[in-house]
Design an enzyme around this catalytic site. Structure first.
Site, PDB file in Angstrom:
ATOM      1  N   LYS A 172       0.849  -1.191   0.000  1.00  0.00           N
ATOM      2  CA  LYS A 172       0.000   0.000   0.000  1.00  0.00           C
ATOM      3  C   LYS A 172       0.883   1.239   0.000  1.00  0.00           C
ATOM      4  CE  LYS A 172      -3.663   2.261   2.704  1.00  0.00           C
ATOM      5  NZ  LYS A 172      -4.512   2.144   3.918  1.00  0.00           N
ATOM      6  N   GLU A 202       7.526  -6.283   0.356  1.00  0.00           N
ATOM      7  CA  GLU A 202       6.447  -6.093   1.331  1.00  0.00           C
ATOM      8  C   GLU A 202       5.411  -7.215   1.230  1.00  0.00           C
ATOM      9  OE1 GLU A 202       5.560  -4.178   3.788  1.00  0.00           O
ATOM     10  OE2 GLU A 202       6.531  -2.223   3.637  1.00  0.00           O
ATOM     11  N   LYS A 214      -2.392  -1.436  -3.626  1.00  0.00           N
ATOM     12  CA  LYS A 214      -3.246  -0.259  -3.529  1.00  0.00           C
ATOM     13  C   LYS A 214      -2.356   0.981  -3.622  1.00  0.00           C
ATOM     14  CE  LYS A 214      -6.516   2.054  -0.403  1.00  0.00           C
ATOM     15  NZ  LYS A 214      -7.141   2.053   0.932  1.00  0.00           N
TER      16      LYS A 214
END
Length: 326
Positions: A198, A235, A250
């Site tokens: 994100k 990540e 995202k």
């Protein structure tokens, strides 16, 4: 004219008719690809329009059941619930209250349509007075204090009947902490859909209107730098190692390279979030008469699938279901 390299092959042969194009189409959209975000606000009696997101509203709790049933009838099979709390504090304690807004939303949605996959957005930004995604200490979000609170929050969500936990706070170690909390409390069957990659993005602006956030400042100390492609992959793979059942990227359209990178390195189901800014830009362009809204939306959603997404969180979910059925 003869092509000396490939004298017998022309790509256009398989594009000549609609039936031929459909036969060889590599990527397809279906209603089961979509997850519909729903905003629910405490203390209101009628839907509240969101000026920056035409067509999206904050629903009163009393209308959530009807909204979930309506979405099901339109072909939606998964909803993502966001609460707009009127009981904010410094730590977001309402989220670990069995009678708090998050728990009530989950119970209402599951009772309204038991077959619907109900996903809870597990974070604190809509429940804290400062709008950050956790416990603020010395001007920044304290990672480990936030994890402890998150563990309490997800157990409450599981007790309420949630189908999927979706943590969005981008705290290090959050998946391991959540998995441990759920398993210890007897909810080992509940999957976790991590907002695993994100970015600290400018595309989130209208979302703050949607959740009536008073957030000021930046989340750059815990959300990802948009410049970092290798870290983006790391990540998500870290969250997979910690036990995430789904991974997510995202925002969406500006990060198709990241989506494709993660798809190439994991077998986990992969989601993408077409965020508020993406939605708002399409709406504004359509209102100005410069694009065909339906065509652009479906092309954008198709791009997510082509890049490797299995699931698409989008405010266009209901429209897309309708368009695909016509």
């Amino acid at each position: 004219m003869t092509n000396e390299t490939h004298p017998d092959f022309r790509f256009r042969r398989l594009r000549r008719t609609s039936a031929l194009r459909d036969m060889v189409r590599e990527t397809r959209l279906t209603p089961s690809d979509f997850i519909l975000p729903i905003f629910v606000e405490e203390g209101i009696d009628e839907p509240v329009t969101i000026a920056s997101m035409p067509g999206v509203v904050r629903y009163p709790e009393a209308q959530l059941a009807e909204k979930v049933q309506s979405a099901w009838q339109k072909g939606i099979r998964a909803v993502l619930l966001f609460g707009v709390s009127q009981h904010k504090d410094e730590v977001g304690a309402d989220t670990w209250n069995d009678e708090g807004l998050m728990a009530r939303m989950i119970r209402t949605a599951k009772e309204a349509q038991p077959e619907m996959c109900v996903i809870s957005d597990n974070c604190f930004c809509e429940y804290t007075s400062h709008g950050h995604c956790g416990v603020v200490h010395n001007g920044d979000v304290d990672n480990d204090l936030t994890l402890a609170n998150l563990q309490m929050q997800v157990v409450v969500a599981a007790k309420a009947g949630v189908d999927v936990i979706a943590p969005s706070g981008m705290q290090d170690g959050m998946i391991a902490a959540i998995r441990n909390a759920l398993d210890t409390a007897g909810y080992g069957h509940i999957p976790v859909m991590s907002y695993s990659t994100k970015f600290a993005s400018a595309f989130y602006g209208p979302f703050r209107d949607a959740v009536d956030s008073n957030f000021k400042g930046t989340r750059a100390s815990y959300q990802m730098d948009p410049a970092n492609r290798r870290e983006a992959l790391a990540e998500s793979l870290q969250d997979e190692d910690e036990g995430a059942d789904f991974l997510m990227v995202k925002p969406g359209l500006a990060y198709l390279d990241v989506l494709a990178d993660i798809r190439a390195h994991t077998q986990r189901p992969l989601a993408v979030y077409q965020v508020s800014g993406e939605y708002a830009m399409i709406k504004a362009s359509a209102a100005a008469g410069v694009i065909d809204e339906r065509a652009v939306v479906l092309e954008s959603l198709l791009a997510f699938k082509r890049a490797g997404a299995d699931l698409i969180i989008t405010y266009y979910a209901e429209d897309a279901c309708s368009w695909l059925s016509n």
